[in-house]
Design a protein around this motif. Structure first.
Motif, PDB file in Angstrom:
ATOM      1  N   ASP A  60       0.805  -1.228   0.000  1.00 49.83           N
ATOM      2  CA  ASP A  60       0.000   0.000   0.000  1.00 49.83           C
ATOM      3  C   ASP A  60       0.843   1.285   0.000  1.00 49.83           C
ATOM      4  O   ASP A  60       0.584   2.198   0.766  1.00 49.83           O
ATOM      5  N   HIS A 104      -5.900  -1.465  -6.413  1.00 50.48           N
ATOM      6  CA  HIS A 104      -5.700  -0.122  -6.962  1.00 50.48           C
ATOM      7  C   HIS A 104      -4.939  -0.162  -8.289  1.00 50.48           C
ATOM      8  O   HIS A 104      -5.109   0.724  -9.117  1.00 50.48           O
ATOM      9  N   ASP A 122      -3.483  -4.363   1.829  1.00 53.87           N
ATOM     10  CA  ASP A 122      -4.827  -3.789   1.697  1.00 53.87           C
ATOM     11  C   ASP A 122      -5.203  -3.018   2.953  1.00 53.87           C
ATOM     12  O   ASP A 122      -5.673  -1.896   2.864  1.00 53.87           O
TER      13      ASP A 122
HETATM   14 MN   LIG Z   1      -6.153  -2.418  -1.590  1.00 55.63          MN
END
Ligand SMILES: [Mn+2]
Length: 394
Positions: free
Chosen positions: A30, A109, A218
């Motif tokens: 992330d 994403h 995540d």
């Molecule tokens: Mn994610």
């Protein structure tokens, strides 16, 4: 696989991992390079973006300092597949500074769909030799006796548990690290989400020796899901309410042993704070709290303000917030949570001795500000502003 993994030297190891060999690596996720919080103005958003790149470089330094063998990034490296060219170029430049092999997993994403950033000309032409994108689901041998099991996202809405798919037909062999992204069943409220990662299945794979560590992405806060199953969280904060973001996990691992140590990386903070305001001391309390915050330029504040203030105190509050807004990255009033009423009190204006237009405006606004008047709230806001301006002009 993309990247230059097949060029050899930089991603291969001199010694095979035998039973009992302990490995050390970094687990991150992330990064969300290219993210811009809407609360920030242009200049501050640039600082925020730069901080995310700096975090990548710090991960590289950490890998060197702590003698890590490689780095896995468990998804959402980029904020989206539509990030601008500059974000990609700068991101790859930062990744090139990481002195160990670095494995990037496409997440929700930045999934590996036809428009993927990982398939863009700019990414492919500039991807440094230490970086490998985990494009294939399943096993990748890092060296004899050590494998990654990759579960990349092929699209934004997968219809299946990608981790379970990646682990199909696994039998115990050597040391294995799964790299996956998404929500684990123990945290998922929506039972109908087909992409939920089933925790019991992962635990069985660990118990049977098919997997030795599960590196997840995540969740933005570092989270231990179960023995040998962790979310690393992001290296920089992305939002309010993240209790433990801004870290990376230093993992030491063999068949019998697993430790994951959270190491601080990030420099930005999102702070939410409630204040009850009524008296002058309360404004001073808010002032003291704002003043004592370290590193204001990298702190985004959201205030929930409740209570009733006289015009004089409302003017003081507005002045305080206006001044502090220059110091902080952003100060946001959380409108939904803020219930701040302004009391218009004849005494407020007594000392100001207004005359002419100002006095006429005051009289009109005082009438409009009476409880029950249709525009009372706006009139009180205007009175507070008038009070402030009149006070300044004196
Ligand atoms: Mn994610």
């Amino acid at each position: 696989m993309l990247g230059l993994r097949d060029k050899g030297a930089e991603t291969s190891y001199a010694h095979p991992v035998g039973r009992g060999t302990r490995i050390r690596f970094l687990h991150s996720s992330d990064w969300q390079l290219g993210m811009r919080p809407h609360l920030l103005d242009e200049g501050r958003a640039e600082l925020f973006s730069q901080a995310r790149l700096d975090a990548v470089r710090r991960l590289g330094q950490l890998a060197a300092e702590r003698s890590c063998e490689f780095l896995v990034v468990a998804g959402d490296v980029f904020e989206s597949n539509q990030v601008d060219r500059r974000t990609v170029v700068r991101g790859l430049e930062a990744m090139a500074s990481i002195p160990v092999p670095t494995y990037l997993l496409p997440g929700n994403h930045d999934p590996l769909d036809p428009g993927s950033v990982y398939l863009s000309e700019v990414f492919l032409s500039r991807c440094p030799s230490n970086v490998t994108v985990l494009t294939q689901r399943g096993l990748i041998e890092l060296q004899p006796g050590l494998e990654l099991v990759a579960a990349p996202w092929p699209s934004k809405r997968p219809a299946t548990d990608l981790v379970a798919e990646a682990c199909r037909e696994l039998v115990p062999a050597g040391l294995r690290i799964l790299v996956g992204h998404g929500v684990v069943s123990s945290f998922e409220a929506n039972r109908d989400n087909p992409a939920t990662i089933q925790l019991d299945a992962m635990e069985k794979l660990i118990a049977s020796g098919c997997l030795h560590y599960v590196a997840l992405g995540d969740r933005h806060s570092v989270t231990k899901v179960a023995e040998r199953i962790w979310y690393s969280g992001g290296p920089e904060a992305t939002d309010f309410g993240e209790l433990a973001s801004g870290q990376a996990l230093l993992v030491e691992l063999d068949e019998e042993f697993c430790s994951a140590e959270p190491v601080p990386i990030g420099t930005w903070r999102f702070l939410r704070k409630d204040f009850d305001l009524g008296a002058a001391e309360d404004i001073e309390g808010l002032r003291a709290w704002l003043t004592e915050q370290p590193d204001k330029a990298r702190t985004i504040v959201r205030l929930a303000l409740r209570g009733t203030l006289t015009l004089r105190l409302k003017a003081e509050l507005d002045e305080l917030l206006e001044e502090e807004q220059e110091l902080f990255a952003a100060i946001d009033w959380w409108e939904r949570e803020s219930e701040l009423a302004v009391m218009s009190d004849d005494g407020d204006f007594g000392a100001l001795e207004l005359s002419g237009f100002a006095e006429a405006a005051r009289e009109r606004l005082m009438a409009e500000a009476q409880p029950g008047q249709p525009d009372a709230e706006r009139a009180r806001e205007s009175l507070a502003l008038l009070y402030r301006l009149a006070g300044v002009a004196r």
